[in-house]
Design a protein around this motif. Structure first.
Motif, PDB file in Angstrom:
ATOM      1  N   PRO A 128       0.815  -1.202   0.000  1.00 51.37           N
ATOM      2  CA  PRO A 128       0.000   0.000   0.000  1.00 51.37           C
ATOM      3  C   PRO A 128       0.859   1.268   0.000  1.00 51.37           C
ATOM      4  O   PRO A 128       1.929   1.306   0.600  1.00 51.37           O
ATOM      5  N   TYR A 129       0.358   2.278  -0.705  1.00 52.80           N
ATOM      6  CA  TYR A 129       1.060   3.542  -0.849  1.00 52.80           C
ATOM      7  C   TYR A 129       0.451   4.597   0.061  1.00 52.80           C
ATOM      8  O   TYR A 129      -0.757   4.624   0.272  1.00 52.80           O
ATOM      9  N   VAL A 130       1.321   5.455   0.567  1.00 53.43           N
ATOM     10  CA  VAL A 130       0.902   6.670   1.263  1.00 53.43           C
ATOM     11  C   VAL A 130       1.368   7.812   0.374  1.00 53.43           C
ATOM     12  O   VAL A 130       2.560   7.973   0.122  1.00 53.43           O
ATOM     13  N   LEU A 156     -12.777   9.822  -4.733  1.00 52.43           N
ATOM     14  CA  LEU A 156     -11.718   9.715  -3.731  1.00 52.43           C
ATOM     15  C   LEU A 156     -12.237   9.455  -2.325  1.00 52.43           C
ATOM     16  O   LEU A 156     -11.463   9.207  -1.420  1.00 52.43           O
ATOM     17  N   ARG A 157     -13.544   9.478  -2.121  1.00 54.42           N
ATOM     18  CA  ARG A 157     -14.079   9.292  -0.770  1.00 54.42           C
ATOM     19  C   ARG A 157     -13.543   8.044  -0.065  1.00 54.42           C
ATOM     20  O   ARG A 157     -13.224   8.109   1.118  1.00 54.42           O
ATOM     21  N   PRO A 158     -13.388   6.893  -0.744  1.00 52.97           N
ATOM     22  CA  PRO A 158     -12.838   5.720  -0.046  1.00 52.97           C
ATOM     23  C   PRO A 158     -11.416   5.948   0.472  1.00 52.97           C
ATOM     24  O   PRO A 158     -11.024   5.371   1.481  1.00 52.97           O
ATOM     25  N   LEU A 159     -10.650   6.801  -0.194  1.00 51.44           N
ATOM     26  CA  LEU A 159      -9.295   7.073   0.261  1.00 51.44           C
ATOM     27  C   LEU A 159      -9.263   8.087   1.392  1.00 51.44           C
ATOM     28  O   LEU A 159      -8.373   8.056   2.237  1.00 51.44           O
ATOM     29  N   LEU A 160     -10.216   9.008   1.413  1.00 46.73           N
ATOM     30  CA  LEU A 160     -10.209  10.062   2.419  1.00 46.73           C
ATOM     31  C   LEU A 160     -10.609   9.541   3.789  1.00 46.73           C
ATOM     32  O   LEU A 160     -10.166  10.065   4.804  1.00 46.73           O
ATOM     33  N   GLY A 161     -11.421   8.510   3.838  1.00 49.59           N
ATOM     34  CA  GLY A 161     -11.834   7.948   5.122  1.00 49.59           C
ATOM     35  C   GLY A 161     -12.961   8.736   5.756  1.00 49.59           C
ATOM     36  O   GLY A 161     -13.245   9.864   5.372  1.00 49.59           O
ATOM     37  N   THR A 162     -13.586   8.153   6.740  1.00 51.59           N
ATOM     38  CA  THR A 162     -14.762   8.774   7.336  1.00 51.59           C
ATOM     39  C   THR A 162     -14.418   9.954   8.235  1.00 51.59           C
ATOM     40  O   THR A 162     -15.295  10.731   8.579  1.00 51.59           O
ATOM     41  N   HIS A 163     -13.175  10.111   8.612  1.00 51.03           N
ATOM     42  CA  HIS A 163     -12.795  11.215   9.493  1.00 51.03           C
ATOM     43  C   HIS A 163     -12.619  12.533   8.755  1.00 51.03           C
ATOM     44  O   HIS A 163     -12.539  13.577   9.354  1.00 51.03           O
ATOM     45  N   GLU A 207      -3.561  -1.514  -7.265  1.00 54.18           N
ATOM     46  CA  GLU A 207      -2.660  -1.267  -6.136  1.00 54.18           C
ATOM     47  C   GLU A 207      -3.418  -0.589  -5.005  1.00 54.18           C
ATOM     48  O   GLU A 207      -4.355   0.178  -5.236  1.00 54.18           O
ATOM     49  N   ALA A 208      -2.999  -0.854  -3.784  1.00 56.64           N
ATOM     50  CA  ALA A 208      -3.622  -0.246  -2.616  1.00 56.64           C
ATOM     51  C   ALA A 208      -2.978   1.101  -2.307  1.00 56.64           C
ATOM     52  O   ALA A 208      -1.755   1.234  -2.333  1.00 56.64           O
ATOM     53  N   VAL A 209      -3.819   2.075  -2.020  1.00 56.39           N
ATOM     54  CA  VAL A 209      -3.374   3.376  -1.513  1.00 56.39           C
ATOM     55  C   VAL A 209      -4.003   3.510  -0.141  1.00 56.39           C
ATOM     56  O   VAL A 209      -5.221   3.655  -0.015  1.00 56.39           O
ATOM     57  N   SER A 210      -3.175   3.404   0.895  1.00 55.76           N
ATOM     58  CA  SER A 210      -3.731   3.393   2.251  1.00 55.76           C
ATOM     59  C   SER A 210      -4.107   4.783   2.734  1.00 55.76           C
ATOM     60  O   SER A 210      -5.050   4.928   3.512  1.00 55.76           O
ATOM     61  N   ASP A 211      -3.363   5.797   2.291  1.00 51.99           N
ATOM     62  CA  ASP A 211      -3.649   7.158   2.726  1.00 51.99           C
ATOM     63  C   ASP A 211      -3.352   8.136   1.593  1.00 51.99           C
ATOM     64  O   ASP A 211      -2.378   7.960   0.842  1.00 51.99           O
ATOM     65  N   LEU A 212      -4.187   9.152   1.515  1.00 50.46           N
ATOM     66  CA  LEU A 212      -3.994  10.253   0.581  1.00 50.46           C
ATOM     67  C   LEU A 212      -4.121  11.527   1.391  1.00 50.46           C
ATOM     68  O   LEU A 212      -5.184  11.803   1.962  1.00 50.46           O
ATOM     69  N   VAL A 213      -3.030  12.294   1.472  1.00 49.45           N
ATOM     70  CA  VAL A 213      -2.980  13.486   2.312  1.00 49.45           C
ATOM     71  C   VAL A 213      -2.886  14.717   1.416  1.00 49.45           C
ATOM     72  O   VAL A 213      -1.976  14.819   0.593  1.00 49.45           O
ATOM     73  N   LEU A 214      -3.838  15.632   1.578  1.00 48.61           N
ATOM     74  CA  LEU A 214      -3.866  16.853   0.789  1.00 48.61           C
ATOM     75  C   LEU A 214      -3.623  18.037   1.713  1.00 48.61           C
ATOM     76  O   LEU A 214      -4.380  18.259   2.656  1.00 48.61           O
ATOM     77  N   LEU A 215      -2.556  18.780   1.435  1.00 48.67           N
ATOM     78  CA  LEU A 215      -2.216  19.952   2.227  1.00 48.67           C
ATOM     79  C   LEU A 215      -2.488  21.197   1.390  1.00 48.67           C
ATOM     80  O   LEU A 215      -1.888  21.363   0.322  1.00 48.67           O
ATOM     81  N   ASP A 216      -3.397  22.026   1.835  1.00 55.80           N
ATOM     82  CA  ASP A 216      -3.722  23.269   1.136  1.00 55.80           C
ATOM     83  C   ASP A 216      -4.131  23.009  -0.314  1.00 55.80           C
ATOM     84  O   ASP A 216      -3.707  23.685  -1.240  1.00 55.80           O
ATOM     85  N   THR A 217      -4.953  21.968  -0.503  1.00 54.97           N
ATOM     86  CA  THR A 217      -5.400  21.580  -1.842  1.00 54.97           C
ATOM     87  C   THR A 217      -6.916  21.622  -1.895  1.00 54.97           C
ATOM     88  O   THR A 217      -7.582  21.125  -0.990  1.00 54.97           O
ATOM     89  N   MET A 232      -3.732  13.115  -6.053  1.00 52.98           N
ATOM     90  CA  MET A 232      -5.034  12.489  -6.306  1.00 52.98           C
ATOM     91  C   MET A 232      -4.997  11.676  -7.598  1.00 52.98           C
ATOM     92  O   MET A 232      -5.503  10.554  -7.651  1.00 52.98           O
ATOM     93  N   GLU A 233      -4.392  12.232  -8.638  1.00 54.14           N
ATOM     94  CA  GLU A 233      -4.312  11.513  -9.909  1.00 54.14           C
ATOM     95  C   GLU A 233      -3.418  10.282  -9.782  1.00 54.14           C
ATOM     96  O   GLU A 233      -3.705   9.227 -10.349  1.00 54.14           O
ATOM     97  N   MET A 234      -2.342  10.394  -9.030  1.00 49.23           N
ATOM     98  CA  MET A 234      -1.477   9.239  -8.796  1.00 49.23           C
ATOM     99  C   MET A 234      -2.265   8.138  -8.096  1.00 49.23           C
ATOM    100  O   MET A 234      -2.174   6.962  -8.473  1.00 49.23           O
ATOM    101  N   ALA A 235      -3.030   8.503  -7.068  1.00 52.27           N
ATOM    102  CA  ALA A 235      -3.835   7.521  -6.333  1.00 52.27           C
ATOM    103  C   ALA A 235      -4.855   6.868  -7.252  1.00 52.27           C
ATOM    104  O   ALA A 235      -5.056   5.651  -7.208  1.00 52.27           O
ATOM    105  N   ARG A 236      -5.500   7.666  -8.080  1.00 46.48           N
ATOM    106  CA  ARG A 236      -6.498   7.128  -9.010  1.00 46.48           C
ATOM    107  C   ARG A 236      -5.862   6.108  -9.944  1.00 46.48           C
ATOM    108  O   ARG A 236      -6.393   5.015 -10.152  1.00 46.48           O
ATOM    109  N   ARG A 237      -4.701   6.437 -10.480  1.00 40.29           N
ATOM    110  CA  ARG A 237      -4.023   5.524 -11.412  1.00 40.29           C
ATOM    111  C   ARG A 237      -3.553   4.254 -10.721  1.00 40.29           C
ATOM    112  O   ARG A 237      -3.649   3.165 -11.292  1.00 40.29           O
ATOM    113  N   LEU A 238      -3.026   4.381  -9.521  1.00 43.02           N
ATOM    114  CA  LEU A 238      -2.585   3.189  -8.791  1.00 43.02           C
ATOM    115  C   LEU A 238      -3.761   2.272  -8.492  1.00 43.02           C
ATOM    116  O   LEU A 238      -3.677   1.057  -8.684  1.00 43.02           O
TER     117      LEU A 238
END
Length: 142
Positions: free
Chosen positions: A82-84, A128-135, A107-117, A96-102
């Motif tokens: 899995p990728y972070v 992307l909702r499944p990657l963002l998580g319920t929190h 491939e698993a993307v365990s976390d997607l972190v967006l800073l000031d995006t 986000m595009e990298m996660a979508r392509r993976l």
């Protein structure tokens, strides 16, 4: 693995812990990620430098081209998830595009972190909702 020449810059080498890859905002440099690495003890932190930073005539001009360029380098360091992934400012759109392509490759993307995006539109955010998580507020529809 140690990164070969290319866009990957080691902010902190992985020492058996999780590994994260960070796409830059404009202008594409990676110095901001040194401070980020200080706040992620035990993590491998790899920043991705823009292709056109040293040679603007070679810069990628689309998010898709940036994502493809970075993914080739990321997979050389970590062939499977899995990728972070994360990104700052416009780099968040690239992450986000990298996660979508993976994920499209299985491939698993365990976390997607967006800073000031800011996500470009609701349809892409919905994907992307499944990657963002319920929190994450976006996952709650707020």
């Amino acid at each position: 693995r140690r990164p070969a020449a290319g866009p990957v810059r080691v902010m902190r080498a992985a020492a058996g812990g999780p590994v994260s890859f960070w796409a830059p905002g404009l202008p594409g440099e990676t110095t901001w990620a040194y401070r980020l690495a200080q706040h992620l003890p035990g993590w491998g932190v790899y920043a991705l430098e823009a292709r056109g930073l040293a040679r603007p005539d070679r810069a990628d001009r689309t998010v898709g081209r940036m994502a493809a360029y970075y993914l080739k380098a990321v997979r050389a360091v970590a062939p499977h998830g899995p990728y972070v992934l994360g990104g700052i400012s416009m780099g968040g759109l690239v992450a986000m595009e990298m996660a979508r392509r993976l994920r499209a490759r299985g491939e698993a993307v365990s976390d997607l972190v967006l800073l000031d995006t800011y996500p470009p539109d609701t349809d892409e955010l919905d994907a992307l909702r499944p990657l963002l998580g319920t929190h994450h507020p976006a996952a709650l529809g707020t």
